[in-house]
Design a protein around this motif. Structure first.
Motif, short mmCIF file in Angstrom:
data_model
loop_
_atom_site.label_atom_id
_atom_site.label_comp_id
_atom_site.label_asym_id
_atom_site.label_seq_id
_atom_site.Cartn_x
_atom_site.Cartn_y
_atom_site.Cartn_z
N CYS A 107 -14.36 17.41 23.67
CA CYS A 107 -13.77 18.65 24.37
C CYS A 107 -14.33 18.71 25.86
O CYS A 107 -13.68 18.68 26.90
CB CYS A 107 -13.66 19.68 23.68
SG CYS A 107 -12.41 19.91 22.19
N ARG A 108 -15.57 18.92 25.94
CA ARG A 108 -16.42 18.98 26.78
C ARG A 108 -16.28 17.64 27.98
O ARG A 108 -16.14 17.83 29.04
CB ARG A 108 -17.85 19.11 26.54
CG ARG A 108 -18.61 19.60 27.76
CD ARG A 108 -20.24 19.60 27.56
NE ARG A 108 -20.42 20.73 26.44
CZ ARG A 108 -20.41 20.72 25.19
NH1 ARG A 108 -20.76 19.45 24.67
NH2 ARG A 108 -20.98 21.84 24.31
N LYS A 115 -15.21 26.60 19.68
CA LYS A 115 -15.11 27.42 20.95
C LYS A 115 -16.45 27.98 21.37
O LYS A 115 -17.02 28.14 22.50
CB LYS A 115 -14.08 28.62 20.64
CG LYS A 115 -14.07 29.57 21.62
CD LYS A 115 -13.12 30.48 21.65
CE LYS A 115 -12.63 31.68 22.77
NZ LYS A 115 -11.66 32.60 22.41
N GLU A 172 -2.53 23.34 25.21
CA GLU A 172 -3.70 24.25 24.54
C GLU A 172 -3.40 25.53 24.08
O GLU A 172 -4.00 26.74 24.52
CB GLU A 172 -4.79 24.45 25.40
CG GLU A 172 -5.36 22.90 25.63
CD GLU A 172 -6.61 22.86 26.32
OE1 GLU A 172 -6.80 23.46 27.51
OE2 GLU A 172 -7.67 22.10 25.82
N TRP A 198 -11.32 20.06 27.83
CA TRP A 198 -10.49 20.57 26.87
C TRP A 198 -11.05 21.82 26.24
O TRP A 198 -12.27 21.81 26.25
CB TRP A 198 -10.07 19.54 25.78
CG TRP A 198 -9.27 18.18 26.16
CD1 TRP A 198 -8.43 18.14 27.17
CD2 TRP A 198 -9.36 17.11 25.17
NE1 TRP A 198 -8.11 16.85 27.10
CE2 TRP A 198 -8.47 16.27 26.17
CE3 TRP A 198 -9.81 16.73 24.15
CZ2 TRP A 198 -8.41 15.09 25.65
CZ3 TRP A 198 -9.65 15.62 23.74
CH2 TRP A 198 -8.94 14.59 24.42
N THR A 199 -10.17 22.75 25.62
CA THR A 199 -10.62 23.81 25.04
C THR A 199 -10.81 23.42 23.48
O THR A 199 -10.20 22.23 22.88
CB THR A 199 -10.06 25.14 25.21
OG1 THR A 199 -8.43 24.92 24.40
CG2 THR A 199 -9.56 25.30 26.67
N GLU A 200 -10.93 24.45 22.40
CA GLU A 200 -10.94 24.08 21.02
C GLU A 200 -9.74 23.90 20.75
O GLU A 200 -9.52 23.39 19.50
CB GLU A 200 -11.66 25.29 20.41
CG GLU A 200 -10.82 26.73 20.42
CD GLU A 200 -10.83 27.31 21.46
OE1 GLU A 200 -10.00 28.42 21.52
OE2 GLU A 200 -11.40 26.92 22.67
#
Length: 310
Positions: free
Chosen positions: A154-155, A190, A106, A159-161
């Motif tokens: 992602c949620r 994000k 990431e 995960w992040t963007e």
């Protein structure tokens, strides 16, 4: 790294994100698993279809040279999602191992210059209906749907963007998705993950002119044309903790010149809270409010600031 979500779970998280989702034929069992594994997955890959007619059927069936499914879901101009596959899909092909490593960690993506790692086993894939000629518009509803699909996955995986990439960032020679920047889209994702739904910054749209593309990763970079007098907008994701670049110093000098500087020392090449507060003062001076005055540069306010190229 994560095990892929079940078909039912994917439906749930997409609908919970406010998306209208359609189930196409036998999509829950439609895959290319006989050709290899699907998973563990590391991220989401965005594509454009390069066509406008019968794209859902095409992505489900594929064609003689490339059997379907060609993705997991198709995103229409209206922002609706058509699920066409669950499992391994022919969407990513081979890509750069350094890019995959960056997605796993990431962190910011390197330039893609190899095609040696299987991406079909490692990514969710979504095709957005667009001609990909740089002229076909990206409606607001469609861009929002890309943002929502990506944020939902992602949620669900924590995960992040940075786990969301474009096909053009994975495999050399690919141009999709064309017509908006992935850095801009990651900025939107994000914001959504942080609970700031639809936050684009200064009302920016994330779209890009068909013939204009900043350097790799959205940062200002040299090109075949003469460098413009003023620095082009480098993308919302450029302005983040840990960023160090001469452009930030030039921006600070312009903010001071406009009477908006909030620096005790500097400015410097490092992006700091003082830069954010100074830029927020500039946004307020321009009349922006709320999420459009969060201190993170958007294209509208950036172009008005006229930051010289460093």
């Amino acid at each position: 790294m994560a095990e892929p979500l079940s078909a039912s779970k994917i439906l749930q998280i997409l609908r919970d994100e406010g998306l209208k989702v359609h189930e196409v034929r036998n999509w829950r069992r439609h895959n290319r698993n006989a050709k290899g594994a699907w998973g563990p997955v590391h991220g989401v890959m965005i594509h454009h279809t390069a066509g406008s007619e019968n794209q859902v059927d095409l992505c489900y069936d594929g064609h003689a040279g490339l059997p379907g499914p060609l993705c997991h879901g198709v995103i229409t101009k209206k922002g609706e999602i058509f699920m066409v596959g669950h499992g391994r899909a022919n969407h990513a092909g081979s890509g750069d191992p350094d890019v995959l490593a960056a997605v796993v960690d990431e962190r910011r993506l390197p330039a893609d210059n190899q095609a040696t790692v299987d991406g079909n086993s490692r990514f969710y894939g979504f095709e957005a209906i667009n001609l990909g000629d740089g002229k076909d518009p990206w409606p607001k509803a469609q861009l929002e749907a890309i943002e929502k699909v990506s944020a939902a996955l992602c949620r669900a995986h924590g995960w992040t963007e940075r786990s969301v990439i474009g096909h053009k960032e994975w495999q050399p020679g690919k141009v999709d998705p064309r017509g908006f920047t992935m850095d801009g889209m990651r900025g939107r994702i994000k914001a959504r993950l942080a609970g700031q739904e639809g936050a684009g910054g200064d009302g920016d749209t994330s779209t890009e002119p068909p013939k204009e593309r900043p350097g790799q990763g959205g940062e200002p970079g040299p090109g075949p044309r003469p460098r413009p007098k003023y620095a082009p907008y480098p993308g919302k994701d450029f302005f983040r903790a840990g960023r160090s670049h001469p452009l930030i110093t030039m921006m600070g000098h312009r903010l001071n010149a406009e009477g908006c500087g909030r620096y005790e020392h500097g400015p410097s090449d490092d992006w700091t809270d003082a830069d954010r507060k100074s830029y927020q003062a500039w946004q307020h001076k321009l009349g922006f409010k709320g999420k459009d005055a969060d201190g993170v540069p958007g294209k509208v306010s950036w172009d008005l600031l006229k930051v010289p190229n460093p």
